[in-house]
Design a protein around this motif. Structure first.
Motif, short mmCIF file in Angstrom:
data_model
loop_
_atom_site.label_atom_id
_atom_site.label_comp_id
_atom_site.label_asym_id
_atom_site.label_seq_id
_atom_site.Cartn_x
_atom_site.Cartn_y
_atom_site.Cartn_z
N VAL A 71 -58.44 42.06 43.79
CA VAL A 71 -57.72 41.08 44.17
C VAL A 71 -58.01 39.61 43.82
O VAL A 71 -58.99 39.09 44.09
CB VAL A 71 -57.35 41.19 45.79
CG1 VAL A 71 -56.12 40.15 45.97
CG2 VAL A 71 -56.88 42.45 46.28
N PRO A 72 -57.30 39.31 42.85
CA PRO A 72 -57.42 37.95 41.97
C PRO A 72 -57.70 36.73 42.89
O PRO A 72 -58.83 36.04 42.70
CB PRO A 72 -56.43 37.70 41.16
CG PRO A 72 -55.67 39.18 40.74
CD PRO A 72 -55.95 39.73 42.09
N SER A 73 -56.88 36.60 44.06
CA SER A 73 -57.25 35.49 44.76
C SER A 73 -58.36 35.59 46.14
O SER A 73 -58.72 34.50 46.59
CB SER A 73 -55.84 35.13 45.69
OG SER A 73 -55.67 36.38 46.63
N VAL A 74 -58.84 36.71 46.21
CA VAL A 74 -60.09 36.96 47.09
C VAL A 74 -61.15 36.81 46.90
O VAL A 74 -62.06 37.69 46.22
CB VAL A 74 -59.74 38.31 47.87
CG1 VAL A 74 -60.84 38.40 48.91
CG2 VAL A 74 -58.15 38.51 48.33
N GLU A 75 -61.97 35.69 47.13
CA GLU A 75 -63.45 35.67 47.16
C GLU A 75 -64.29 35.88 48.31
O GLU A 75 -65.48 36.45 48.09
CB GLU A 75 -63.88 34.15 46.61
CG GLU A 75 -63.06 33.76 45.36
CD GLU A 75 -63.25 32.36 44.90
OE1 GLU A 75 -63.09 31.85 43.91
OE2 GLU A 75 -63.77 31.50 45.88
#
Length: 429
Positions: A105-109
């Protein structure tokens, strides 16, 4: 079809369960008749207590993207259960699934596991408020973010009108910090932010709505929200409980190329078990306790059985690039077939579709927001639902719910769905 066992069970259930069901839409009130009590499901099929078989297009409201009772998910749950059902302590699988989510998921760090989509959205708003030091947030008409008090707000009149409680038990004090906007109306949102300058902590939305039927964002809408949030220091939250891992490996944010600051996840992430999650940028998620001051906890969060199911499901989606092209092809075949039937019968109902989500709306108007969705002929949809059910096709028992497809649907199932659809539509002409 004989439904007597389901009828008897429903009558008994009403003595002990409010309305006889544990989630309102299951009661079939929107489509008439009695709810079916399901005894088992496998692949694309569900079976009720009377032994009736259905090809079903809900897939437990989204989680069963690989079909019911997937053998690898089932085996993972059995193996995990042999070691114990709950520890109340950290496990290696929690770390493994968190790492995989951050890859997908691109937004999840960083990500925090919870037990439901409702928990995820409630927590995400709390974190956004703690991070920004602001109280208000904007949600959209027709977007459902679970049953948290602050989300059950009806429409106000005018850009600066506060929301009003949409359910008894929700206080006016809770409602006053929720601002409501029409979906797909960027200009309205801009005016709303301007009227509440410096007070809006977050904007939360379904990037593809699924709870007023399947409604897609207009070109530029998501991009405009991203730009507005950047300008005003507002946390942009995508509620991807439905779209996460369904529209692509990275959800709607990957599919549309618009990256939020936070997102909420559920359904597919649990592989059929009750799981939710919220995650986002590292600097925001570091506000979550015990690392930061925003408190959120859960005794069963990261439950080992749920983690085993979810991890196995996500690995399948991560490892097999053909899954989403297969789902796209199935969705295109069903939707184009339904459109062909509508055209041949001289009907002009509206269809919205993206990937493995679609809705047939019983209205002649384009459906782009909650107001246009409300033009649907819900009584006519109820007749269509019952006609499809008699033909062995199980749809969502509401006009205002998206349908969800699975990889278990093969050409033979698509053919049966389209045959049933044409016959059902002929009954309505």
């Amino acid at each position: 079809m004989n439904y007597q066992k389901s009828i008897d069970l429903f009558e008994k259930a009403k003595n002990f369960i409010p309305g006889g069901v544990n989630s309102p839409v299951r009661a079939f009130r929107a489509v008439g008749g009695n709810p079916l009590f399901i005894t088992r499901a496998d692949g694309p099929y569900m079976y009720d207590e009377d032994g009736n078989e259905y090809i079903e297009l809900i897939n437990s409201w989204g989680p069963m993207i690989l079909g019911h009772n997937h053998p690898e998910v089932r085996e993972a749950v059995i193996k995990a259960m042999e070691k114990g059902s709950s520890f109340g302590a950290p496990t290696a699988k929690e770390v493994e699934i968190a790492e995989l989510i951050t890859e997908m998921v691109p937004s999840v760090e960083k990500v925090r596991m919870v037990n439901s989509g409702t928990e995820a959205t409630m927590s995400a708003i709390r974190v956004a408020r703690g991070y920004t030091g602001r109280d208000k947030f904007i949600k959209f008409e027709g977007n459902y973010h679970g049953h948290g008090d602050s989300f059950l707000i009806a429409a106000g009149s005018g850009a600066i009108t506060m929301g009003n409680p949409d359910s008894p038990g929700v206080t006016k004090g809770t409602a006053q910090d929720t601002l409501l906007a029409p979906y797909n109306d960027l200009e309205f949102v801009e005016h709303l932010v301007e009227a509440n300058q410096g007070e809006v902590a977050a904007i939360i939305l379904e990037p593809v709505a699924g709870n007023m039927g399947c409604v897609l964002p207009k070109p530029g809408f998501l991009e405009g929200l991203r730009k507005l949030c950047d300008k005003e220091g507002i946390v942009l939250i995508f509620d991807e409980v439905m779209t996460g891992f369904r529209l692509s490996q990275g959800g709607a944010q990957q599919a549309f190329g618009v990256i939020p600051d936070m997102c909420t996840l559920g359904k597919i992430i649990g592989g059929g078990m009750p799981v939710g999650a919220y995650g986002g940028k590292k600097e925001i998620m570091e506000y979550v306790s015990p690392e930061g001051p925003v408190y959120q906890a859960g005794t069963l969060s990261g439950n080992p059985i749920a983690m085993a199911a979810g991890l196995t499901m996500l690995k399948q989606l991560w490892d097999d690039n053909s899954i989403y092209s297969s789902l796209e092809a199935t969705g295109n075949a069903i939707v184009s077939g339904i459109r062909d039937s509508l055209k041949s019968l001289g009907l002009s109902y509206t269809m919205n579709h993206i990937g493995s989500m679609y809705s047939l709306f019983f209205t002649h108007e384009p459906v782009v927001d909650f107001k246009s969705a409300q033009t649907c002929d819900t009584a006519l949809f109820g007749k269509y639902f019952q006609a499809m059910l008699r033909k062995g096709i199980y749809l969502a028992p509401s006009q205002f719910e998206s349908l969800f497809l699975s990889t278990a649907l093969k050409q033979e199932h698509v053919d049966r769905i389209l045959e049933a659809n044409e016959a059902a539509l002929r009954e309505l002409v």
